[in-house]
Scaffold this motif. Structure first.
Motif, short mmCIF file in Angstrom:
data_model
loop_
_atom_site.label_atom_id
_atom_site.label_comp_id
_atom_site.label_asym_id
_atom_site.label_seq_id
_atom_site.Cartn_x
_atom_site.Cartn_y
_atom_site.Cartn_z
N ASP A 29 0.83 -1.20 0.00
CA ASP A 29 0.00 0.00 0.00
C ASP A 29 0.87 1.26 0.00
OD1 ASP A 29 -2.27 -1.50 -0.02
OD2 ASP A 29 -2.72 -1.28 2.11
N GLN A 30 1.94 1.24 0.80
CA GLN A 30 2.80 2.40 0.86
C GLN A 30 3.49 2.65 -0.48
OE1 GLN A 30 3.06 4.68 3.26
NE2 GLN A 30 1.40 3.56 4.25
N ALA A 31 3.84 1.57 -1.17
CA ALA A 31 4.46 1.73 -2.49
C ALA A 31 3.47 2.37 -3.46
CB ALA A 31 4.92 0.37 -3.02
N LYS A 32 2.21 1.96 -3.37
CA LYS A 32 1.18 2.57 -4.22
C LYS A 32 0.97 4.03 -3.84
CE LYS A 32 -1.62 -1.60 -5.09
NZ LYS A 32 -2.96 -2.19 -4.92
N LEU A 33 0.84 4.29 -2.54
CA LEU A 33 0.56 5.65 -2.09
C LEU A 33 1.71 6.60 -2.43
CD1 LEU A 33 -1.10 4.92 1.36
CD2 LEU A 33 -2.21 5.87 -0.67
N GLY A 34 2.92 6.05 -2.53
CA GLY A 34 4.05 6.87 -2.92
C GLY A 34 3.94 7.38 -4.35
N ARG A 35 3.02 6.79 -5.12
CA ARG A 35 2.81 7.22 -6.51
C ARG A 35 1.47 7.94 -6.69
NH1 ARG A 35 3.11 2.47 -10.43
NH2 ARG A 35 3.09 4.21 -11.92
N VAL A 36 0.85 8.31 -5.59
CA VAL A 36 -0.42 9.04 -5.65
C VAL A 36 -0.20 10.48 -5.20
CG1 VAL A 36 -2.76 9.21 -4.73
CG2 VAL A 36 -1.79 6.95 -5.26
N ALA A 37 -0.75 11.41 -5.97
CA ALA A 37 -0.78 12.82 -5.59
C ALA A 37 -2.23 13.27 -5.61
CB ALA A 37 0.06 13.67 -6.53
N ILE A 38 -2.51 14.38 -4.99
CA ILE A 38 -3.86 14.95 -5.03
C ILE A 38 -3.74 16.43 -5.36
CG2 ILE A 38 -6.01 15.37 -3.77
CD1 ILE A 38 -5.27 13.06 -1.90
N MET A 39 -4.57 16.89 -6.29
CA MET A 39 -4.55 18.29 -6.69
C MET A 39 -5.31 19.14 -5.68
SD MET A 39 -5.20 17.83 -10.80
CE MET A 39 -5.17 19.61 -11.12
N THR A 40 -4.74 20.26 -5.31
CA THR A 40 -5.46 21.18 -4.43
C THR A 40 -6.70 21.74 -5.12
OG1 THR A 40 -4.07 23.06 -5.12
CG2 THR A 40 -3.39 21.82 -3.16
N LEU A 41 -6.72 21.69 -6.44
CA LEU A 41 -7.90 22.12 -7.20
C LEU A 41 -9.15 21.39 -6.73
CD1 LEU A 41 -8.98 23.79 -9.65
CD2 LEU A 41 -8.50 21.77 -11.05
N SER A 42 -8.98 20.14 -6.28
CA SER A 42 -10.11 19.34 -5.83
C SER A 42 -10.77 19.91 -4.57
CB SER A 42 -9.65 17.91 -5.54
OG SER A 42 -9.05 17.32 -6.67
N PHE A 43 -10.06 20.78 -3.87
CA PHE A 43 -10.57 21.34 -2.61
C PHE A 43 -10.79 22.85 -2.70
CE2 PHE A 43 -8.45 17.39 -1.59
CZ PHE A 43 -9.40 16.77 -0.78
N SER A 44 -10.93 23.36 -3.92
CA SER A 44 -11.09 24.80 -4.11
C SER A 44 -12.26 25.36 -3.32
CB SER A 44 -11.28 25.12 -5.59
OG SER A 44 -10.12 24.81 -6.33
N SER A 45 -13.33 24.60 -3.19
CA SER A 45 -14.55 25.11 -2.55
C SER A 45 -14.41 25.30 -1.06
CB SER A 45 -15.72 24.18 -2.83
OG SER A 45 -15.49 22.90 -2.27
N ILE A 46 -13.41 24.67 -0.43
CA ILE A 46 -13.28 24.79 1.03
C ILE A 46 -11.97 25.44 1.46
CG2 ILE A 46 -14.82 22.84 1.45
CD1 ILE A 46 -12.32 21.18 2.17
N LEU A 47 -11.14 25.83 0.51
CA LEU A 47 -9.90 26.51 0.87
C LEU A 47 -10.20 27.94 1.33
CD1 LEU A 47 -7.38 25.44 -1.92
CD2 LEU A 47 -7.24 24.91 0.52
N LYS A 48 -9.56 28.34 2.40
CA LYS A 48 -9.72 29.71 2.87
C LYS A 48 -9.22 30.67 1.79
CE LYS A 48 -9.39 28.71 7.82
NZ LYS A 48 -8.63 28.93 9.07
N SER A 49 -9.91 31.79 1.69
CA SER A 49 -9.58 32.76 0.65
C SER A 49 -9.62 34.17 1.21
CB SER A 49 -10.58 32.64 -0.51
OG SER A 49 -10.42 33.70 -1.43
N ALA A 50 -8.60 34.96 0.86
CA ALA A 50 -8.56 36.35 1.32
C ALA A 50 -9.71 37.15 0.74
CB ALA A 50 -7.23 36.98 0.94
N THR A 51 -10.23 36.71 -0.39
CA THR A 51 -11.33 37.44 -1.01
C THR A 51 -12.69 37.05 -0.42
OG1 THR A 51 -11.58 35.77 -2.77
CG2 THR A 51 -10.05 37.59 -3.18
N GLN A 52 -12.72 35.94 0.35
CA GLN A 52 -13.97 35.52 1.00
C GLN A 52 -13.69 35.15 2.46
OE1 GLN A 52 -16.49 32.78 -1.36
NE2 GLN A 52 -14.97 32.93 -2.99
N PRO A 53 -13.23 36.08 3.24
CA PRO A 53 -12.80 35.75 4.61
C PRO A 53 -13.92 35.29 5.52
CG PRO A 53 -12.87 38.13 4.30
CD PRO A 53 -13.08 37.52 2.94
#
Length: 336
Positions: A29-53
């Motif tokens: 599993d660790q070998a597999k997970l070492g080849r997995v990334a996640i885009m922050t784009l996937s969490f755009s709706s919940i990321l804190k934003s200076a324009t929407q504090p």
């Protein structure tokens, strides 16, 4: 007494075997997970934003993204959008890199989205601005310890191929001087009827038939004029993109989801993965393609790089981005 000792010993041995199997499973599993990334784009709706504090839905600080990935998914590869960095000051970039290091995480790719400033822009000033800004972000990638960036190529055409190659080559050459790979991805569908006559023209499906010839004696309408043969369909969009990548000496970041159908997807995979920068984007879209089959093909081609999860609904209200990522994550791990 001997029988009791035997049973105890057998149980202990069984427990040891079970533990070793557990370790082996964890190692796989660790070998597999070492080849997995996640885009922050996937969490755009919940990321804190200076324009929407004051937005109560935005609860995730970008500084905490590595910790969240590690805790929830066991993933330590973070793919960033350039717009998700609130600052590019040297001190901030160092702090962000150090914060990721606390969970043994790192930035593995940065996606640059500069809108009209792209390699295919008609205006040479916009193309130069894209080159200049990309060079700045290559320097930021160095500071972050990130080995690659991806640029948005705009809308390349055969007519604009030469200028697109020149601009992308300038970016790629600068990246090579800093040991940073510069890549582009396939976007949208698979190409349309490039070079075909416009809708409604003779010989195009849906066009009105030719007007009948004037009546003769005896009166009879002439048969409609024979339709001219339709031109061949334009090649899939990835074909032109591959030509631009090869001409510029840069890299491909194949997006497994950005194909109109499975046949085109498999053709694109075969064309783009030999040019890979070691990163590809992964989405779920069962209506258009079979993701396990696509992953299997990348394996057959000897791909050893990262699979970076890009989930839909990252910016949609009421959609749980964690669950969207989890669905792709589960399919990916089951088929790697």
């Amino acid at each position: 007494m001997k029988r009791r000792e035997f049973l105890i010993g057998a149980a202990a041995a069984a427990g040891l075997v079970s533990t070793r199997r557990g370790w082996a499973q964890t190692a796989r599993d660790q070998a597999k997970l070492g080849r997995v990334a996640i885009m922050t784009l996937s969490f755009s709706s919940i990321l804190k934003s200076a324009t929407q504090p004051d937005n109560p839905a935005r609860t995730l600080d970008i500084m905490d993204i590595g910790q969240m990935y590690a805790d929830r998914y066991g993933v330590h590869n973070v793919e960033m959008q350039h717009s998700h960095f609130p600052s590019t000051d040297a001190g901030y970039l160092k702090s962000f890199r150090d914060r990721l290091a606390m969970t043994k995480s790192q930035v593995t790719n940065i996606n640059l989205e500069f809108g009209p400033q792209n390699i295919s822009a008609d205006d040479p000033a916009l193309r130069q601005q894209a080159v200049d800004r990309t060079k700045e972000w290559i320097d930021y990638a160095v500071a972050l310890g990130c080995p690659r960036i991806m640029v948005n190529q705009g809308q390349p055409t055969e007519e604009k191929k030469a200028v697109a190659v020149a601009a992308l080559k300038a970016m790629g050459d600068y990246g090579k001087s800093k040991n940073i790979m510069v890549a582009v991805e396939n976007r949208g569908g698979g190409g349309g009827r490039r070079g075909a006559p416009p809708a409604g023209a003779p010989g195009v499906t849906g066009a009105a038939p030719a007007a009948p010839a004037p009546a003769a004696s005896p009166p009879a309408a002439a048969p409609p004029a024979a339709a001219a043969p339709a031109g061949p369909p334009a090649p899939a969009a990835y074909i032109l993109l591959v030509e631009i990548i090869k001409g510029s000496g840069t890299y491909a970041n194949c997006d497994l989801g950005n194909f109109p159908d499975q046949e085109t997807q498999h053709g694109g995979i075969r064309a783009m993965f030999p040019l890979t920068d070691g990163n590809c984007h992964v989405k779920l879209n069962p209506a258009r393609y079979d993701l396990p089959a696509a992953i299997a093909l990348t394996t057959q081609l000897g791909y050893k790089g990262l699979y970076s999860i890009e989930s839909g609904g990252g910016g949609a209200a009421g959609v749980d981005p964690h669950e969207n990522v989890q669905r792709i994550y589960d399919v990916l791990l089951a088929n790697m």
